[in-house]
Enzyme design. Structure first.
Site, PDB file in Angstrom:
ATOM      1  N   CYS A  50      39.382  39.225  34.746  1.00 19.91           N
ATOM      2  CA  CYS A  50      40.132  38.675  35.997  1.00 19.91           C
ATOM      3  C   CYS A  50      39.145  38.034  37.050  1.00 19.91           C
ATOM      4  O   CYS A  50      38.101  38.190  36.799  1.00 19.91           O
ATOM      5  CB  CYS A  50      40.750  39.893  36.475  1.00 19.91           C
ATOM      6  SG  CYS A  50      39.923  40.893  37.257  1.00 19.91           S
ATOM      7  N   CYS A  52      38.699  38.702  40.015  1.00 20.22           N
ATOM      8  CA  CYS A  52      37.942  39.661  40.946  1.00 20.22           C
ATOM      9  C   CYS A  52      36.849  40.418  40.112  1.00 20.22           C
ATOM     10  O   CYS A  52      35.892  40.658  40.789  1.00 20.22           O
ATOM     11  CB  CYS A  52      38.751  40.638  41.765  1.00 20.22           C
ATOM     12  SG  CYS A  52      39.459  41.961  40.781  1.00 20.22           S
TER      13      CYS A  52
END
Length: 143
Positions: A50, A52
């Site tokens: 992802c 982040c």
């Protein structure tokens, strides 16, 4: 077909980033249990593809260890890829809900502290580094 190639490249890059930083990749439940049996402090990084993870968590996990104090063991499992190893690692996290990316600091296989996705997402790499290094100051020996 092209998306699958891109996804595989992203996964390989994410794996390599952690290995090059000095983390040992655990891909099986047995490897996880062997590490958790070791004495000392262990930082477990739950890797992910992802945004982040790539922009905050991996940079923080790789940079935070360049410090006067750090865990004895640095390991990583990959959520969504090495599912059995990730599930086994999460058994050591004291009933905390699954979260990726995340980081768990354990002593002799017992959870001390955990940074969940909510502690990472929306933060800066520097603030996560500071959180980790504060934990290292509290719980780890000087190297």
């Amino acid at each position: 077909m092209e998306f699958k190639i891109y996804q595989n490249d992203a996964i390989e890059m994410a794996r390599n980033e952690m290995k090059e930083a000095g983390y040992t990749e655990l891909t099986t439940p047995d490897e996880v249990n062997d590490v958790m049996k070791q004495d000392g402090m262990t930082l477990v990084f739950i890797n992910s593809v992802c945004g982040c993870a790539g922009s905050i968590a991996r940079p923080a996990a790789t940079s935070s260890i360049h410090y006067d104090k750090r865990p004895d063991h640095l390991v990583t499992v990959f959520a969504g890829q090495d599912k059995e190893a990730t599930a086994e690692a999460r058994k050591y996290f004291g009933g905390n809900p699954p979260s990726s990316p995340s980081m768990a600091l354990l002593k002799d296989g017992e959870l001390i502290e955990m940074l969940h996705r909510q502690d990472i997402e929306g933060s800066t790499p520097i603030s996560v580094i500071m959180k980790l290094q504060s934990l290292f100051d509290q719980h780890c020996e000087e190297i």
